[in-house]
Design an enzyme around this catalytic site. Structure first.
Site, short mmCIF file in Angstrom:
data_model
loop_
_atom_site.label_atom_id
_atom_site.label_comp_id
_atom_site.label_asym_id
_atom_site.label_seq_id
_atom_site.Cartn_x
_atom_site.Cartn_y
_atom_site.Cartn_z
N GLU A 48 -32.32 -27.96 -5.84
CA GLU A 48 -32.02 -27.55 -4.46
C GLU A 48 -30.54 -27.21 -4.31
OE1 GLU A 48 -33.78 -30.04 -1.45
OE2 GLU A 48 -32.25 -29.49 0.01
N LYS A 107 -35.23 -38.32 3.31
CA LYS A 107 -35.42 -37.30 2.25
C LYS A 107 -34.07 -36.82 1.76
CE LYS A 107 -36.34 -33.05 0.46
NZ LYS A 107 -35.39 -31.99 0.10
N ASP A 147 -37.12 -43.74 -13.50
CA ASP A 147 -38.39 -43.42 -12.86
C ASP A 147 -38.13 -43.20 -11.37
OD1 ASP A 147 -40.85 -43.45 -11.64
OD2 ASP A 147 -41.64 -45.13 -12.79
N HIS A 184 -26.30 -23.16 2.86
CA HIS A 184 -27.32 -22.57 1.99
C HIS A 184 -27.08 -21.08 1.83
CE1 HIS A 184 -30.72 -25.78 2.17
NE2 HIS A 184 -29.54 -26.29 1.95
C1 MEV Z 1 -32.92 -31.14 2.90
O1 MEV Z 1 -33.31 -31.24 1.56
C2 MEV Z 1 -32.40 -32.47 3.38
C3 MEV Z 1 -32.08 -32.54 4.87
O2 MEV Z 1 -33.22 -32.10 5.62
C4 MEV Z 1 -31.76 -33.96 5.18
C5 MEV Z 1 -31.63 -34.27 6.65
O3 MEV Z 1 -32.25 -33.58 7.47
O4 MEV Z 1 -30.93 -35.26 6.95
C6 MEV Z 1 -30.95 -31.62 5.23
#
Ligand code: MEV
Length: 424
Positions: free
Chosen positions: A87, A265, A281, A377
């Site tokens: 990513e 995430k 792992d 991005h």
């Molecule tokens: C994207 O991989 C991760 C984010 O969505 C985390 C977040 O929203 O805090 C940018």
């Protein structure tokens, strides 16, 4: 429907065939051409024969970017952190926030110790309550038996440290779970714990009069917790209002499970990337982190304003990671990741990973709460396009600016930028 599922299975005995034959089967089945096969056979850092010995049904290896995030100052020591992730922005973001944290002394961490918990499930009990009482009364003797069985763990400073008995109400009636806390020192510990659980099960069956079903560790590593905190100056984050915006973004994750999932995430973007790079792992790490967050019902990171108006962040997370065992020896990329990082113990690795998770989280909150996540991005995407269009290192930044300001981030925009730059 795939050809294979129609008639006699071409997959039967697939696992026994050599890699080259497996490739032919998949090529025939899925229409792979010579170029595809060349990708599968391309020599990479993980030799095909090694990959074949690590997993099953292997037909090739799968490449991912192997990057490093410098600038991590953790407990007074500088680290170059290896990260494997596809990513864009993740590595740059972690490294940037680490650099800003360095200005105020870097990350300060804590680690609870490498204690993993194994579980033995007992069913078919005549009287679960009575059986639990009996096991409870025999706890000392169960513990010494487990310590004896896990005696080999002593040679590297590990061993069984405690036992607990719990009765569970389940959809299949009452059951007992006997849990052992095991110090696995510098390994992730799954093999050690699972072996011990399998060895201990017959004794628990005898003692309880029940039947042992599952004998496995829990990934909810409640006694293997890493914490990391750092302070970021308000000025480095963009000022007072940026700090307020970040605190609002964090509060959203505290208040709402839907936001919290994405918030976490982002944390795992960093932690998994280090996990993969060091041969750990990452599914186990993910499982533990999310279960821990679910129990807390809150974000695993917290933020507050210091009396000076700066931002203090903290992460607390279970991290079952090792610097020995697992795929570390077999996979040369993992060995290299470990070498680059230079963590000497599980604890050191966990402290680093927690710090990366915190940096990653703050980077995401900062971007989301200020300019939005797409701007960064877009710049990375523009860089990729500029390079593909043939921009030299000197020209790249100019091409990116031209494309972004002209809102034409594509091949045509890059070519137009190059024409203009070169005509000057
Ligand atoms: C994207 O991989 C991760 C984010 O969505 C985390 C977040 O929203 O805090 C940018």
């Amino acid at each position: 429907m795939s050809k294979a599922s129609a008639g006699d299975s071409i997959w039967s005995g697939f696992y026994k065939r050599p890699v080259g034959e497996r490739q032919k089967v998949v090529a025939g089945e899925r229409g792979l051409d010579a170029a595809d096969l060349a990708v599968l056979n391309k020599d990479g850092p993980l030799p095909l024969n090694v990959a074949d010995s690590i997993s099953e049904n292997v037909i090739g290896t799968f490449g991912l970017p192997f990057a490093v995030a410098p600038n991590f100052l953790i407990d007074g020591k500088e680290y170059v952190v290896p990260m494997v992730i596809e990513e864009p922005s993740v590595v740059a973001a972690a490294s940037h926030l680490a650099k800003l944290a360095k200005e105020t002394g870097g990350f300060k961490t804590d680690y609870s110790g490498s204690i993993m918990t194994g579980q033995i499930q007992l069913v078919k009990l005549k009287d679960a309550k009575e059986a639990a009482k009996k096991l409870e009364a025999e706890k000392e003797s169960i513990l010494s038996e487990a310590q004896e069985m896990g005696g080999h763990l002593k040679s590297f400073g590990g061993g069984v440290q405690g036992v607990a008995v719990r009765t569970l109400a389940s959809p299949r009636g009452p059951m007992i779970v006997v849990e052992f806390n095991v110090n696995v020192v510098d390994a992730m510990g799954a093999n050690m714990v699972n072996t011990l659980m399998e060895k201990m099960a017959p004794s628990l069956e005898k003692r309880s009069g029940g039947t042992a079903r599952l004998r496995i560790l829990t990934n909810l590593a409640m006694h293997r917790i890493a914490a990391s905190s750092a302070v970021w100056s308000a000025q480095s984050l963009g000022g007072e209002e940026a700090v307020e915006a970040i605190l609002d973004a964090w509060a959203f994750a505290m208040a709402d499970p839907f936001r919290r999932a994405t918030h976490h995430k982002g944390i795992m973007n960093g932690i998994d990337a280090v996990g993969i790079a060091t041969g750990n792992d990452w599914r186990a790490i993910e499982a533990g982190a999310h279960a821990y967050a679910a129990i807390k019902g809150a974000s695993i990171t917290t933020y507050s304003k210091t009396p000076d108006g700066d931002l203090e962040g903290k992460i607390v997370i279970p991290l079952a990671v090792g610097v020995v065992g697992g795929s570390m020896k077999a996979n040369p990329c993992a060995a290299l990741g470990q070498k680059i990082l230079g963590a000497k113990s599980s604890g050191e690795l966990a402290r680093i990973m927690a710090s990366v998770g915190l940096a990653q989280n703050l980077a995401a909150l900062k971007a989301l709460a200020t300019e939005g996540i797409q701007a960064g991005h877009m710049r990375l995407h523009a860089r990729h396009i500029a390079k593909m269009a043939g921009a030299s290192e000197k020209e790249v930044d100019g091409v990116i600016e031209f494309m972004i300001s002209g809102k034409q981030v594509n091949e045509a925009g890059a070519q137009a930028a190059l024409r203009q730059l070169r005509s000057k």
